[in-house]
Design a protein around this motif. Structure first.
Motif, PDB file in Angstrom:
ATOM      1  N   UNK A 327      26.076  11.743  53.788  1.00 17.79           N
ATOM      2  CA  UNK A 327      25.393  10.519  53.351  1.00 17.79           C
ATOM      3  C   UNK A 327      26.124   9.279  53.856  1.00 17.79           C
ATOM      4  N   UNK A 328      27.434   9.304  53.762  1.00 16.29           N
ATOM      5  CA  UNK A 328      28.248   8.176  54.215  1.00 16.29           C
ATOM      6  C   UNK A 328      28.066   7.931  55.708  1.00 16.29           C
ATOM      7  N   UNK A 329      27.969   9.013  56.483  1.00 15.71           N
ATOM      8  CA  UNK A 329      27.862   8.902  57.941  1.00 15.71           C
ATOM      9  C   UNK A 329      26.420   8.988  58.446  1.00 15.71           C
ATOM     10  N   UNK A 330      25.479   8.876  57.510  1.00 11.58           N
ATOM     11  CA  UNK A 330      24.047   8.820  57.839  1.00 11.58           C
ATOM     12  C   UNK A 330      23.576  10.026  58.660  1.00 11.58           C
ATOM     13  N   UNK A 331      24.013  11.202  58.254  1.00 14.79           N
ATOM     14  CA  UNK A 331      23.566  12.444  58.900  1.00 14.79           C
ATOM     15  C   UNK A 331      22.327  12.947  58.158  1.00 14.79           C
ATOM     16  N   UNK A 332      21.205  12.275  58.416  1.00 18.97           N
ATOM     17  CA  UNK A 332      20.006  12.526  57.628  1.00 18.97           C
ATOM     18  C   UNK A 332      19.421  13.917  57.852  1.00 18.97           C
ATOM     19  N   UNK A 333      19.611  14.460  59.049  1.00 20.36           N
ATOM     20  CA  UNK A 333      19.138  15.812  59.320  1.00 20.36           C
ATOM     21  C   UNK A 333      19.838  16.830  58.449  1.00 20.36           C
ATOM     22  N   UNK A 334      21.152  16.677  58.280  1.00 21.41           N
ATOM     23  CA  UNK A 334      21.949  17.581  57.440  1.00 21.41           C
ATOM     24  C   UNK A 334      21.510  17.457  55.987  1.00 21.41           C
ATOM     25  N   UNK A 335      21.283  16.222  55.542  1.00 23.16           N
ATOM     26  CA  UNK A 335      20.879  15.987  54.157  1.00 23.16           C
ATOM     27  C   UNK A 335      19.512  16.616  53.864  1.00 23.16           C
ATOM     28  N   UNK A 336      18.586  16.483  54.817  1.00 23.14           N
ATOM     29  CA  UNK A 336      17.249  17.050  54.627  1.00 23.14           C
ATOM     30  C   UNK A 336      17.309  18.564  54.566  1.00 23.14           C
ATOM     31  N   UNK A 338      19.656  20.420  53.478  1.00 25.91           N
ATOM     32  CA  UNK A 338      20.293  20.925  52.257  1.00 25.91           C
ATOM     33  C   UNK A 338      19.732  20.290  50.973  1.00 25.91           C
ATOM     34  N   UNK A 339      18.616  19.580  51.094  1.00 28.96           N
ATOM     35  CA  UNK A 339      18.098  18.803  49.955  1.00 28.96           C
ATOM     36  C   UNK A 339      17.678  19.632  48.751  1.00 28.96           C
ATOM     37  N   UNK A 340      17.441  20.924  48.942  1.00 28.79           N
ATOM     38  CA  UNK A 340      17.036  21.778  47.817  1.00 28.79           C
ATOM     39  C   UNK A 340      18.172  22.634  47.268  1.00 28.79           C
ATOM     40  N   UNK A 341      19.381  22.380  47.733  1.00 31.12           N
ATOM     41  CA  UNK A 341      20.528  23.177  47.281  1.00 31.12           C
ATOM     42  C   UNK A 341      21.100  22.616  45.981  1.00 31.12           C
ATOM     43  N   UNK A 342      21.767  23.460  45.203  1.00 36.82           N
ATOM     44  CA  UNK A 342      22.388  22.979  43.955  1.00 36.82           C
ATOM     45  C   UNK A 342      23.425  21.877  44.207  1.00 36.82           C
ATOM     46  N   UNK A 343      24.195  22.005  45.303  1.00 37.33           N
ATOM     47  CA  UNK A 343      25.235  21.003  45.553  1.00 37.33           C
ATOM     48  C   UNK A 343      24.647  19.650  45.942  1.00 37.33           C
ATOM     49  N   UNK A 344      23.470  19.650  46.599  1.00 43.63           N
ATOM     50  CA  UNK A 344      22.810  18.366  46.885  1.00 43.63           C
ATOM     51  C   UNK A 344      22.321  17.738  45.576  1.00 43.63           C
ATOM     52  N   UNK A 345      21.679  18.562  44.739  1.00 44.72           N
ATOM     53  CA  UNK A 345      21.169  18.055  43.452  1.00 44.72           C
ATOM     54  C   UNK A 345      22.319  17.537  42.584  1.00 44.72           C
ATOM     55  N   UNK A 346      23.451  18.233  42.618  1.00 48.71           N
ATOM     56  CA  UNK A 346      24.632  17.807  41.854  1.00 48.71           C
ATOM     57  C   UNK A 346      25.109  16.445  42.366  1.00 48.71           C
ATOM     58  N   UNK A 347      25.266  16.341  43.696  1.00 51.66           N
ATOM     59  CA  UNK A 347      25.711  15.081  44.300  1.00 51.66           C
ATOM     60  C   UNK A 347      24.762  13.938  43.950  1.00 51.66           C
ATOM     61  N   UNK A 348      23.453  14.188  43.995  1.00 49.12           N
ATOM     62  CA  UNK A 348      22.452  13.154  43.751  1.00 49.12           C
ATOM     63  C   UNK A 348      22.623  12.532  42.364  1.00 49.12           C
ATOM     64  N   UNK A 349      23.025  13.351  41.382  1.00 44.91           N
ATOM     65  CA  UNK A 349      23.194  12.835  40.011  1.00 44.91           C
ATOM     66  C   UNK A 349      24.385  11.891  39.876  1.00 44.91           C
ATOM     67  N   UNK A 350      25.260  11.874  40.883  1.00 45.48           N
ATOM     68  CA  UNK A 350      26.447  11.013  40.820  1.00 45.48           C
ATOM     69  C   UNK A 350      26.220   9.660  41.490  1.00 45.48           C
TER      70      UNK A 350
END
Length: 376
Positions: A327-336, A338-350
Motif C-alpha cells: 500500500x505504501x509503495x502503491x503496488x495496486x496489483x499485489x493489493x488486488x 490479495x484483497x480477499x485474504x485474512x491478512x488484507x482484511x486484518x490490515x484494512x481494519x487498522x
C-alpha cells in the motif's frame, strides 16, 4: 455561544510569588504525586530548558497547589495540581530529590541520573547559585473555604481545577482525565497495579508510559473481561468507571483472569519485535482472541501447539506487513490479488476507526481462528 452557567465552589484561590529557596526550605511539605496527578512526562531536554529558563531569568508559568491539613502528619501539605514537572526538576537539580524516588521506569531513572551527574548545582558559579535561589515563581494556592469540619470537602473542585488547568501545555490524555476523575475506582486501581505484569510482555515507550497509555490498555482489557464482549474504545472506559456497582471482589476475579490470559500470551513467546506486542490495537485483539478461546474451554497445555501458534502468528504478521508495504509503495496489483485474504482484511481494519467494536471484532475473529487451528 450558549448560556454561561456557574457553580458555587468550595475552594478559593490566592496568588503570590515564591523564591526557589522557599520551595527548597519547605521541600517536605510538597506532595508531587497526589492521587489525581499524572506521571512524569518531561524528557531530559525539557528539564534542561527549564533550568536554563531559571538561570536566564526568563518568565515561568504559574505553579498551582492545594493547601490542606494532613491529619496523619499533623502539618500543612501542598498537593501540586500543576507544575509537578517544574518543581520536580528544581528538587532534582538541587539535590533535594533523588531519581530513585521518582515513579518512572528504570531506563528513565538512569537517564535522569546521567543528566544530574553532568549538570550539578555545585558546578554553577556563585552568582548563578544566587540567581537560582532568588528566582521567583508565580504560585496559585487553592484552599478550602471552610475548614471547620476537617473533612475532604472541596476535593471535587480541586480535581476539576486540575483537569481545567491541564488543558494547556501538554494536555491531559483521556486516560489522565479518567485517572483524575475516578481516583477511587476499583477497576482503575487494579489496572495501575497490573501494568507491571503487562510491561513484561508489551513494549511501550517512556513517553507512552508517562501519558498512562499502559494503564489505558490494561483498563480496557479488564473491562472487556468484565463485560465479556469487545469494547468500542471511544465510549467504554468512562462508562465503566462511572459504574459504582463493580465491587473489589469482582475486580479481584477480573484481575485473576487477566493474569491467566497474560500467562498464555507469555507462552506464545512472540518476542519483542512483533506487531502483537508493539501496537495496542493488535495486542487488544490477540488478548481478546485468547480470552474467547479460554472461555470456550480450549485446553492450552501442549508445548508443540504453542510453538505452532507462534509460527502461524509470525507468518500472518509478516503477510500483514507485506500488505502495508504494498500500500505504501502503491503496488495496486499485489493489493488486488490479495484483497480477499485474512491478512488484507486484518490490515484494512487498522487504516481507520482502528479501535471501533466492528474492526476489533474482525481482527479478534481472524486471530482466534489462527490460534484455534493450532490447538485442535
Amino acid at each position: 455561544m450558549g448560556d454561561v452557567t456557574t457553580k458555587n465552589r468550595m475552594i478559593e484561590v490566592s496568588y503570590n510569588t515564591q523564591q526557589i529557596s522557599t520551595f527548597l526550605t519547605a521541600f517536605k511539605n510538597y506532595n508531587l504525586n497526589p492521587v489525581f496527578q499524572r506521571k512524569s512526562v518531561w524528557k531530559i531536554s525539557d528539564r534542561i530548558k527549564f533550568i536554563e529558563t531559571i538561570l536566564e531569568g526568563m518568565p515561568c508559568p504559574t505553579v498551582f497547589v492545594f493547601l490542606r491539613w494532613d491529619k496523619h502528619k499533623k502539618k500543612p501539605i501542598n498537593d501540586v495540581i500543576d507544575g509537578k514537572q517544574r518543581l520536580e526538576t528544581i528538587f532534582l537539580f538541587s539535590g533535594k530529590l533523588s531519581p530513585k524516588q521518582l515513579a518512572v521506569d528504570p531506563t528513565q531513572k538512569r537517564r535522569i541520573k546521567d543528566w544530574l551527574s553532568k549538570a550539578k548545582f555545585s558546578n554553577l558559579t556563585e552568582d548563578q547559585k544566587k540567581d537560582f535561589h532568588n528566582f521567583k515563581i508565580p504560585v496559585g494556592q487553592l484552599s478550602p473555604k471552610d475548614t471547620t469540619d476537617g473533612s475532604d470537602q472541596g476535593m471535587g473542585d480541586v480535581i476539576a481545577a486540575f483537569v481545567r488547568i491541564n488543558t494547556q501545555g501538554k494536555p491531559l490524555t483521556k486516560q489522565e482525565q479518567a485517572n483524575a476523575n475516578y481516583i477511587h475506582s476499583p477497576l482503575l486501581l487494579a489496572a495501575k497495579k497490573l501494568t507491571t505484569s503487562f510491561h513484561k510482555i508489551f513494549e511501550m515507550s517512556d513517553d507512552q508510559i508517562g501519558r498512562m497509555k499502559d494503564v489505558e490498555i490494561v483498563l480496557e482489557l479488564l473491562i472487556t473481561i468484565q463485560k465479556k464482549e469487545t469494547l468500542n474504545k471511544k465510549t467504554a472506559i468512562n462508562v465503566a468507571l462511572k459504574d459504582e456497582s463493580i465491587t473489589k471482589r469482582e475486580t479481584g476475579k477480573i484481575s485473576s483472569q487477566f493474569k491467566t490470559i497474560l500467562g498464555l500470551l507469555k507462552k506464545l513467546n512472540l518476542g519483542k519485535n512483533t506487531r502483537y506486542v508493539r501496537k495496542t490495537s493488535d495486542f487488544y485483539s490477540l488478548f481478546k482472541a485468547l480470552m474467547s478461546l479460554h472461555n470456550s474451554k480450549i485446553v492450552f497445555n501442549n508445548r508443540k501447539s504453542f510453538a505452532k501458534a507462534n509460527r502461524e502468528l509470525a507468518t500472518f504478521s509478516a503477510n500483514v506487513a507485506d500488505i502495508a508495504d504494498a500500500h505504501k509503495n502503491k503496488k495496486f496489483g499485489y493489493l488486488k490479488k490479495h484483497s480477499n485474504t485474512p491478512y488484507y482484511k486484518y490490515w484494512f481494519t487498522t487504516q481507520s476507526n482502528t479501535d471501533s467494536k466492528e474492526h476489533r471484532d474482525i481482527r479478534t475473529n481472524i486471530l482466534r481462528e489462527i490460534i484455534g487451528r493450532s490447538f485442535n
